[in-house]
Design a protein around this motif. Structure first.
Motif, PDB file in Angstrom:
ATOM      1  N   VAL A 279       0.917  -1.210   0.101  1.00 35.05           N
ATOM      2  CA  VAL A 279      -0.063  -0.114   0.054  1.00 35.05           C
ATOM      3  C   VAL A 279       0.789   1.028   0.050  1.00 35.05           C
ATOM      4  N   LEU A 280       0.587   2.235  -1.108  1.00 34.72           N
ATOM      5  CA  LEU A 280       1.500   3.459  -0.942  1.00 34.72           C
ATOM      6  C   LEU A 280       0.764   4.493  -0.062  1.00 34.72           C
ATOM      7  N   GLY A 281       1.583   4.882   0.836  1.00 38.03           N
ATOM      8  CA  GLY A 281       1.034   5.620   1.929  1.00 38.03           C
ATOM      9  C   GLY A 281       2.207   6.814   1.910  1.00 38.03           C
ATOM     10  N   ARG A 282       2.315   7.764   3.050  1.00 32.30           N
ATOM     11  CA  ARG A 282       3.145   8.777   3.087  1.00 32.30           C
ATOM     12  C   ARG A 282       4.422   8.466   3.092  1.00 32.30           C
ATOM     13  N   ASN A 283       4.723   7.170   4.006  1.00 31.96           N
ATOM     14  CA  ASN A 283       5.978   6.765   4.351  1.00 31.96           C
ATOM     15  C   ASN A 283       6.674   6.321   2.944  1.00 31.96           C
ATOM     16  N   SER A 284       5.970   5.750   1.988  1.00 33.08           N
ATOM     17  CA  SER A 284       6.438   5.110   0.858  1.00 33.08           C
ATOM     18  C   SER A 284       6.692   6.709  -0.011  1.00 33.08           C
ATOM     19  N   MET A 285       5.836   7.491  -0.176  1.00 29.47           N
ATOM     20  CA  MET A 285       6.064   8.438  -0.828  1.00 29.47           C
ATOM     21  C   MET A 285       7.407   9.444  -0.361  1.00 29.47           C
ATOM     22  N   ALA A 286       7.536   9.568   0.984  1.00 30.75           N
ATOM     23  CA  ALA A 286       8.982  10.025   1.311  1.00 30.75           C
ATOM     24  C   ALA A 286      10.118   9.263   0.915  1.00 30.75           C
ATOM     25  N   GLY A 287       9.951   7.692   1.153  1.00 35.62           N
ATOM     26  CA  GLY A 287      10.939   7.111   0.918  1.00 35.62           C
ATOM     27  C   GLY A 287      11.398   7.062  -0.857  1.00 35.62           C
ATOM     28  N   ILE A 288      10.589   7.260  -1.595  1.00 33.51           N
ATOM     29  CA  ILE A 288      10.531   7.251  -2.972  1.00 33.51           C
ATOM     30  C   ILE A 288      11.248   8.624  -3.400  1.00 33.51           C
ATOM     31  N   GLN A 289      10.866   9.725  -2.692  1.00 34.26           N
ATOM     32  CA  GLN A 289      11.430  11.115  -2.775  1.00 34.26           C
ATOM     33  C   GLN A 289      12.913  11.042  -2.505  1.00 34.26           C
ATOM     34  N   ALA A 290      13.065  10.375  -1.477  1.00 33.92           N
ATOM     35  CA  ALA A 290      14.663  10.508  -0.945  1.00 33.92           C
ATOM     36  C   ALA A 290      15.403   9.759  -2.071  1.00 33.92           C
ATOM     37  N   PHE A 291      15.137   8.499  -2.229  1.00 32.66           N
ATOM     38  CA  PHE A 291      15.654   7.898  -3.478  1.00 32.66           C
ATOM     39  C   PHE A 291      15.770   8.541  -4.560  1.00 32.66           C
ATOM     40  N   GLN A 292      14.519   9.302  -5.061  1.00 28.09           N
ATOM     41  CA  GLN A 292      15.006  10.001  -6.315  1.00 28.09           C
ATOM     42  C   GLN A 292      15.870  10.970  -6.198  1.00 28.09           C
ATOM     43  N   ARG A 293      16.058  11.681  -5.054  1.00 25.49           N
ATOM     44  CA  ARG A 293      16.949  12.725  -4.893  1.00 25.49           C
ATOM     45  C   ARG A 293      18.334  12.299  -5.227  1.00 25.49           C
ATOM     46  N   SER A 294      18.486  10.963  -4.422  1.00 23.26           N
ATOM     47  CA  SER A 294      19.880  10.473  -4.623  1.00 23.26           C
ATOM     48  C   SER A 294      20.275  10.108  -5.868  1.00 23.26           C
ATOM     49  N   LYS A 295      19.174  10.025  -6.756  1.00 27.13           N
ATOM     50  CA  LYS A 295      19.642   9.679  -8.038  1.00 27.13           C
ATOM     51  C   LYS A 295      19.413  10.770  -9.169  1.00 27.13           C
ATOM     52  N   LYS A 296      19.315  12.106  -8.670  1.00 26.83           N
ATOM     53  CA  LYS A 296      19.333  13.217  -9.519  1.00 26.83           C
ATOM     54  C   LYS A 296      17.807  13.349 -10.326  1.00 26.83           C
ATOM     55  N   MET A 297      17.066  12.440  -9.962  1.00 25.06           N
ATOM     56  CA  MET A 297      15.377  12.364 -10.599  1.00 25.06           C
ATOM     57  C   MET A 297      14.918  13.488 -10.202  1.00 25.06           C
ATOM     58  N   ILE A 298      13.635  13.601 -10.888  1.00 21.08           N
ATOM     59  CA  ILE A 298      12.426  14.603 -10.192  1.00 21.08           C
ATOM     60  C   ILE A 298      11.902  13.944  -8.956  1.00 21.08           C
ATOM     61  N   ALA A 299      12.045  14.698  -7.827  1.00 24.10           N
ATOM     62  CA  ALA A 299      11.507  14.265  -6.707  1.00 24.10           C
ATOM     63  C   ALA A 299      10.013  14.312  -6.309  1.00 24.10           C
ATOM     64  N   ASP A 300       9.249  13.757  -7.099  1.00 23.83           N
ATOM     65  CA  ASP A 300       7.906  14.045  -6.837  1.00 23.83           C
ATOM     66  C   ASP A 300       7.285  12.788  -5.749  1.00 23.83           C
ATOM     67  N   GLY A 301       7.981  11.800  -5.411  1.00 23.83           N
ATOM     68  CA  GLY A 301       7.460  10.943  -4.723  1.00 23.83           C
ATOM     69  C   GLY A 301       6.778   9.886  -5.275  1.00 23.83           C
ATOM     70  N   PHE A 302       6.370  10.041  -6.754  1.00 23.78           N
ATOM     71  CA  PHE A 302       5.520   9.105  -7.350  1.00 23.78           C
ATOM     72  C   PHE A 302       6.217   7.688  -7.941  1.00 23.78           C
ATOM     73  N   PRO A 303       5.788   6.771  -7.786  1.00 25.67           N
ATOM     74  CA  PRO A 303       6.186   5.201  -8.239  1.00 25.67           C
ATOM     75  C   PRO A 303       6.057   4.920  -9.859  1.00 25.67           C
ATOM     76  N   SER A 304       6.918   6.049 -10.490  1.00 20.51           N
ATOM     77  CA  SER A 304       7.018   5.918 -11.754  1.00 20.51           C
ATOM     78  C   SER A 304       7.897   4.611 -12.306  1.00 20.51           C
ATOM     79  N   PRO A 305       7.496   4.331 -13.759  1.00 20.16           N
ATOM     80  CA  PRO A 305       8.355   3.213 -14.236  1.00 20.16           C
ATOM     81  C   PRO A 305       9.927   3.477 -13.948  1.00 20.16           C
ATOM     82  N   GLU A 306      10.022   4.683 -14.024  1.00 22.30           N
ATOM     83  CA  GLU A 306      11.496   5.040 -14.031  1.00 22.30           C
ATOM     84  C   GLU A 306      12.191   4.789 -12.536  1.00 22.30           C
TER      85      GLU A 306
END
Length: 436
Positions: free
Chosen positions: A400-427
């Motif tokens: 289930v995608l909740g706030r914790n998952s969104m925050a984790g995705i955002q942090a991961f995206q920032r670490s990869k220099k991706m747009i940090a929108d917290g969305f579970p995209s194919p990228e």
């Protein structure tokens, strides 16, 4: 023995398709591939059959316990002050409904995308019908707006989303559904309370069983009120001495306005709005817990969809990206939170607000919701597991995608220099070594 509808067919269909000889006639060079596919299909089939068997067992256990539970419900009804006539003629004859248990136990295997949800609900038909009904009920709606502070277009939007403006109010016997759920241990206390309220409504207004129909979970009438909300917030809008949310449009719309006022509706404020984000937007504040004043959003170059500045109102707003940065962006105000108190879904709240705007003459979305892949619970669990393994803690993987998952995705995206929108995209899946 209670049998789940379609279970025999389900098992038979899987049995037919897990057999390589029955389901494939591949050349010898692809036998190993076919065997792997067959093994996968067999494993999936076994999982689905096991899940169906577990559900069948749950239904049967509830069916076996229903008679005893009904005796307990009669005692509860007596302690609640219901009449012996109601207890003997209604409660004693309530029926177990297997389908209610099936629906209550089912969890969607795939998440719903915003595009799929929104486009099926904010339709041109609903907009045009809402505008027609706005004119038809103008006098009533204006009176309600003055009394309760809720503009006509919002009352109509709720009505449109809940029951297609009263054209479909559900068809399951509410009392039977509530009794079935009251006797299911998982949420027995809640549904027992709702059943007692429904029985009191029946007794008070002399509703017959054919009138008291609704959703499988007991929501009723034009506005799909649960019995407790019906008892607390429903209003006799037509002055006939009876609050009838099934057959009286005046009662239903007045009750909706009263309910929204009690949920905290802010008079003279919007629900929120679609906005445009600048190309260099930081995405540092996302979701309900990270509100900012409109002045702060303006300072970040967030604008109206026509490119004009946001209004200089003293309003707190939260940013919502239901489809990630490639989709539409919305600022939600306090009335967005009120809509969420009616239905705890951001998709629902956005759709209510936008449909209300369209009914009131507004334009379609500036940015159309993009088509995106639906994610299964298993795919989301794998995403969460990978994030945890990579050091981006999101809690126990639950699909289930909740706030914790969104925050984790955002942090991961920032670490990869991706747009940090917290969305579970194919990228994001690809960057984590996962496939969709």
């Amino acid at each position: 023995m209670i049998k789940i509808k379609g279970f025999t067919y389900l098992a038979a269909s899987f049995a037919a398709c897990v057999s390589v000889s029955a389901c494939s006639s591949a050349p010898t060079s692809t036998v190993s591939s076919n065997n792997a596919i067959a093994d996968t299909n067999a494993a999936l089939a076994a999982e689905d059959i096991n899940a169906a068997e577990q559900l069948n067992t749950t239904v049967q256990l509830n069916a076996d316990a229903f008679a005893s539970c009904l005796t307990t419900l009669q005692a509860r009804a007596r302690s609640e002050g219901l009449s012996e006539e109601t207890i003997n003629n209604t409660v004693a004859h309530l029926q177990f409904v297997p389908r209610v248990i099936e629906l209550d136990q089912q969890q969607p295997e795939f998440s719903q995308t915003f595009a799929n949800y929104f486009t099926k609900r904010a339709t041109d038909w609903r907009v045009n019908e809402g505008r027609r009904l706005l004119q038809k009920h103008r006098a009533l709606l204006d009176k309600l707006s003055l009394q309760y502070g809720v503009p006509p277009q919002y009352i109509l939007s709720f009505w449109g989303l809940e029951t297609n403006y009263g054209s479909y109010k559900g068809k399951m016997a509410v009392l039977d559904s509530l009794a079935t759920l009251a006797c299911e241990p998982r949420r027995s206390s809640y549904f027992t309370t709702e059943l007692m309220q429904a029985l009191k409504l029946k007794e008070k207004y002399q509703f017959d069983k054919s009138t008291m129909v609704g959703s499988w979970a007991g929501a009723m009438g034009h506005t799909q009120f649960m019995p407790s909300a019906y008892a607390k917030y429903a209003i006799d809008g037509d002055g006939d001495g009876k609050v009838d949310l099934w057959n009286s449009t005046e009662d239903a719309l007045t009750s909706a306005a009263n309910f929204l006022q009690n949920l905290g509706w802010q008079r003279n404020e919007r629900w929120g709005r679609e906005v445009l984000l600048p190309k260099n937007f930081s995405y540092s504040h996302l979701g309900a817990k990270q509100t900012l004043p409109l002045s702060e959003w303006s300072a970040q170059s967030v604008t109206l969809t026509n490119g004009q500045p946001l209004p200089p109102a003293d309003i707190q707003a939260a940013l919502y990206l239901p489809a990630g940065h490639t989709g539409p962006a919305f600022l939600g105000y306090e009335n967005f939170n009120v809509i969420m108190r009616w239905n705890r879904s951001e998709f629902y709240a956005i759709t209510v607000g936008h449909l209300a705007d369209r009914i009131n003459g507004g334009e379609p979305l500036k940015v159309a919701p993009p088509e995106q892949p639906r994610l299964s619970r298993e795919q989301v669990k794998q995403l969460q597991e990978k994030l945890n393994e990579a050091g981006f803690e999101v809690g126990k993987p639950d699909g289930v995608l909740g706030r914790n998952s969104m925050a984790g995705i955002q942090a991961f995206q920032r670490s990869k220099k991706m747009i940090a929108d917290g969305f579970p995209s194919p990228e994001v899946f690809t960057a984590l070594g996962l496939t969709l």
